[in-house]
Scaffold this active site. Sequence first.
Site, PDB file in Angstrom:
ATOM      1  N   HIS A  19       0.617  -5.194  -1.703  1.00  0.00           N
ATOM      2  CA  HIS A  19       0.656  -6.128  -0.586  1.00  0.00           C
ATOM      3  C   HIS A  19       2.108  -6.419  -0.267  1.00  0.00           C
ATOM      4  O   HIS A  19       2.934  -6.487  -1.169  1.00  0.00           O
ATOM      5  CB  HIS A  19      -0.072  -7.435  -0.958  1.00  0.00           C
ATOM      6  CG  HIS A  19      -0.441  -8.258   0.223  1.00  0.00           C
ATOM      7  ND1 HIS A  19       0.438  -9.155   0.792  1.00  0.00           N
ATOM      8  CD2 HIS A  19      -1.585  -8.323   0.951  1.00  0.00           C
ATOM      9  CE1 HIS A  19      -0.163  -9.732   1.818  1.00  0.00           C
ATOM     10  NE2 HIS A  19      -1.382  -9.244   1.945  1.00  0.00           N
TER      11      HIS A  19
ATOM     12  N   HIS B 259      -3.960  -1.597   6.852  1.00  0.00           N
ATOM     13  CA  HIS B 259      -4.184  -3.005   7.173  1.00  0.00           C
ATOM     14  C   HIS B 259      -5.409  -3.099   8.081  1.00  0.00           C
ATOM     15  O   HIS B 259      -5.534  -2.344   9.028  1.00  0.00           O
ATOM     16  CB  HIS B 259      -2.965  -3.601   7.881  1.00  0.00           C
ATOM     17  CG  HIS B 259      -3.176  -5.018   8.311  1.00  0.00           C
ATOM     18  ND1 HIS B 259      -3.052  -6.072   7.440  1.00  0.00           N
ATOM     19  CD2 HIS B 259      -3.538  -5.558   9.488  1.00  0.00           C
ATOM     20  CE1 HIS B 259      -3.308  -7.187   8.075  1.00  0.00           C
ATOM     21  NE2 HIS B 259      -3.609  -6.919   9.322  1.00  0.00           N
TER      22      HIS B 259
ATOM     23  N   ASP C 274      -8.769  -6.615  -0.246  1.00  0.00           N
ATOM     24  CA  ASP C 274      -9.678  -5.576   0.228  1.00  0.00           C
ATOM     25  C   ASP C 274     -10.242  -4.691  -0.879  1.00  0.00           C
ATOM     26  O   ASP C 274     -11.076  -3.835  -0.616  1.00  0.00           O
ATOM     27  CB  ASP C 274      -8.950  -4.681   1.253  1.00  0.00           C
ATOM     28  CG  ASP C 274      -8.862  -5.364   2.600  1.00  0.00           C
ATOM     29  OD1 ASP C 274      -9.743  -6.185   2.888  1.00  0.00           O
ATOM     30  OD2 ASP C 274      -7.921  -5.069   3.355  1.00  0.00           O
TER      31      ASP C 274
HETATM   32  N1  ACO Z   1      -0.734   3.007  -4.129  1.00  0.00           N
HETATM   33  C1  ACO Z   1       0.311   3.709  -4.608  1.00  0.00           C
HETATM   34  N2  ACO Z   1       1.585   3.402  -4.373  1.00  0.00           N
HETATM   35  C2  ACO Z   1       1.827   2.344  -3.587  1.00  0.00           C
HETATM   36  C3  ACO Z   1       0.783   1.562  -3.033  1.00  0.00           C
HETATM   37  C4  ACO Z   1      -0.516   1.928  -3.346  1.00  0.00           C
HETATM   38  N3  ACO Z   1      -1.564   1.231  -2.877  1.00  0.00           N
HETATM   39  N4  ACO Z   1       1.328   0.561  -2.299  1.00  0.00           N
HETATM   40  C5  ACO Z   1       2.649   0.721  -2.364  1.00  0.00           C
HETATM   41  N5  ACO Z   1       2.955   1.782  -3.150  1.00  0.00           N
HETATM   42  C6  ACO Z   1       4.281   2.252  -3.547  1.00  0.00           C
HETATM   43  C7  ACO Z   1       4.978   2.967  -2.415  1.00  0.00           C
HETATM   44  O1  ACO Z   1       4.733   4.353  -2.455  1.00  0.00           O
HETATM   45  C8  ACO Z   1       6.419   2.630  -2.701  1.00  0.00           C
HETATM   46  O2  ACO Z   1       6.846   3.424  -3.770  1.00  0.00           O
HETATM   47  P1  ACO Z   1       8.346   3.998  -3.797  1.00  0.00           P
HETATM   48  O3  ACO Z   1       9.222   2.774  -3.890  1.00  0.00           O
HETATM   49  O4  ACO Z   1       8.397   4.891  -4.980  1.00  0.00           O
HETATM   50  O5  ACO Z   1       8.540   4.730  -2.491  1.00  0.00           O
HETATM   51  C9  ACO Z   1       6.354   1.206  -3.219  1.00  0.00           C
HETATM   52  O6  ACO Z   1       5.050   1.074  -3.794  1.00  0.00           O
HETATM   53  C10 ACO Z   1       6.541   0.150  -2.130  1.00  0.00           C
HETATM   54  O7  ACO Z   1       5.591   0.395  -1.098  1.00  0.00           O
HETATM   55  P2  ACO Z   1       5.820   0.002   0.411  1.00  0.00           P
HETATM   56  O8  ACO Z   1       4.964   0.887   1.261  1.00  0.00           O
HETATM   57  O9  ACO Z   1       7.277  -0.067   0.744  1.00  0.00           O
HETATM   58  O10 ACO Z   1       5.283  -1.479   0.425  1.00  0.00           O
HETATM   59  P3  ACO Z   1       4.800  -2.295   1.688  1.00  0.00           P
HETATM   60  O11 ACO Z   1       5.079  -3.697   1.388  1.00  0.00           O
HETATM   61  O12 ACO Z   1       5.334  -1.712   2.950  1.00  0.00           O
HETATM   62  O13 ACO Z   1       3.234  -1.951   1.668  1.00  0.00           O
HETATM   63  C11 ACO Z   1       0.915  -2.121   1.729  1.00  0.00           C
HETATM   64  C12 ACO Z   1       2.235  -2.875   1.541  1.00  0.00           C
HETATM   65  C13 ACO Z   1       0.897  -1.448   3.104  1.00  0.00           C
HETATM   66  C14 ACO Z   1      -0.263  -3.082   1.671  1.00  0.00           C
HETATM   67  C15 ACO Z   1       0.800  -1.043   0.631  1.00  0.00           C
HETATM   68  O14 ACO Z   1       0.828  -1.650  -0.639  1.00  0.00           O
HETATM   69  C16 ACO Z   1      -0.430  -0.159   0.764  1.00  0.00           C
HETATM   70  O15 ACO Z   1      -0.382   0.838   1.506  1.00  0.00           O
HETATM   71  N6  ACO Z   1      -1.547  -0.500   0.071  1.00  0.00           N
HETATM   72  C17 ACO Z   1      -2.759   0.272   0.195  1.00  0.00           C
HETATM   73  C18 ACO Z   1      -3.502  -0.148   1.442  1.00  0.00           C
HETATM   74  C19 ACO Z   1      -4.115  -1.525   1.302  1.00  0.00           C
HETATM   75  O16 ACO Z   1      -4.782  -1.854   0.341  1.00  0.00           O
HETATM   76  N7  ACO Z   1      -3.909  -2.346   2.361  1.00  0.00           N
HETATM   77  C20 ACO Z   1      -4.502  -3.679   2.405  1.00  0.00           C
HETATM   78  C21 ACO Z   1      -3.451  -4.729   2.324  1.00  0.00           C
HETATM   79  S1  ACO Z   1      -4.218  -6.330   2.421  1.00  0.00           S
HETATM   80  C22 ACO Z   1      -4.608  -6.505   4.036  1.00  0.00           C
HETATM   81  O17 ACO Z   1      -4.101  -5.852   4.894  1.00  0.00           O
HETATM   82  C23 ACO Z   1      -5.630  -7.541   4.475  1.00  0.00           C
END
Ligand code: ACO
Length: 434
Positions: free
Chosen positions: A312, A273, A368
Amino acid sequence: MTIAFSGRRCPWTTKTKTQTRLDMADTLTITDNRTGRKYEIPIQDGTIRAIDLRQIKVNPEEFGMMTYDPAFTNTAACRSRITYIDGDHGVLMYRGYPIEQLAEHSDFLETAYLILFGELPTTGQLEQWSGDITRHTMLHENIKKFLEGFRYDAHPMGMFLSAVGALSTFYPDAKNIFDQSSRRLQTIRLIAKVPSLAAYAFRHTIGRPYVLPDNDLSFSGNFLNMLFKMTEPRYQPHPVLERALDVLFILHADHEQNCSTHAMRGIVYGPLHGGANEAVLKMLTEIGSIEHVPAFIKRVKGGEGRLMGFGHRVYKSYDPRATIIKRIADLVFEKTGRNPLLNIALELERIALSDDYFISRKLYPNVDFYSGLIYQAMGFPVSMFPVLFAIPRTAGWIAQWEEMLTDPEQKIARPRQIYVGPARRDYISRDRRR
Ligand code: ACO
């Protein structure tokens, strides 16, 4: 809606025990009178999980039931082993030790060790810890210059806050938050340097020269030295005042999930984030070429890292901002020339959007995914990305803060916690610790 408890009352709600013990399935039965449907929800540690309410819907398209809890007055936001408060009975314990015993027998540095590491230190550990703190009390000379820039009547808290923020520029290694040894070093630096910063801020307001730390004094004694030393060759703190200050510090060292601690727990800065667009560029650069995209996706699916710029917490379909940004990217690249990383990004998106791993988890490009490519094409270094995020978000932050301030239903945000730390135990003198 009607609600009925079944099963045994959780020991937590009786506030007599400080251990988690549940060996039978306690449940809460909820009847939704709108639909007549019944829901059975598990109870653990005297709480139900708010997410379990999400299944309660009138129509399948609905988001689902949430709890509305301004200021988190009845929401446990975490499980914690650090501090236990029983407000009804005036009990406060750090890691199981009653505050009265710590105030009587301990000192601030020992208590800080207990809070941070979970146990009272042995003599050797305490010597090491005190030595580490003592060796890090000095501030970089530039911090002094930085403080000199403040007006004579600047509030010490404003100076203190800015200077703590500025420390991050002196110790960029603090970014390595997943490196335990780095975390430990930053912990030592912060605990050691905050009295020095506070004393500098104080001396600035009264126009006196800054005083260097004295390594032969205690934590509180040295703080008094840096605050009040005048022309005497050696400052000797008065033992009563030194102990009084130390006890005040012990009493203020933690207070479970109060609003400032809650804010501290919520702070996010990094690749997931705030710094995600920087992480996207790093990822695209590392992938290097379109041919490497399938292998990269395979690694992500195998649990090796994440596809940055995807997913997200709230958006479970295409982030509407990503759609707009993608269009803007085309216009920008017409003017600046195409960012060579764009082709890799497009290929990543194409493959991810047709892959079941990403589809089933509802992972779509977020704001992003393309923003970093645009900023880079416009000539911004990646280190400026979070700053560029903060400029517009200042409007949102202020609007949100003002709305909170003027909403009569809101008050100090103070979530509750589920305490899972040690039960009450008595202070052990240093010579009896193992
Ligand atoms: N790539 C691969 N797998 C992912 C990703 C990703 N970008 N995002 C989530 N997952 C998977 C997780 O591994 C999890 O899998 P599982 O159920 O098998 O364990 C599942 O999807 C759920 O993920 P969570 O981490 O529980 O979801 P959360 O809502 O907590 O995460 C977040 C949201 C942090 C944005 C996440 O999607 C992520 O890390 N994305 C990549 C970083 C990113 O682009 N951040 C920018 C967000 S926008 C902003 O901040 C302005």
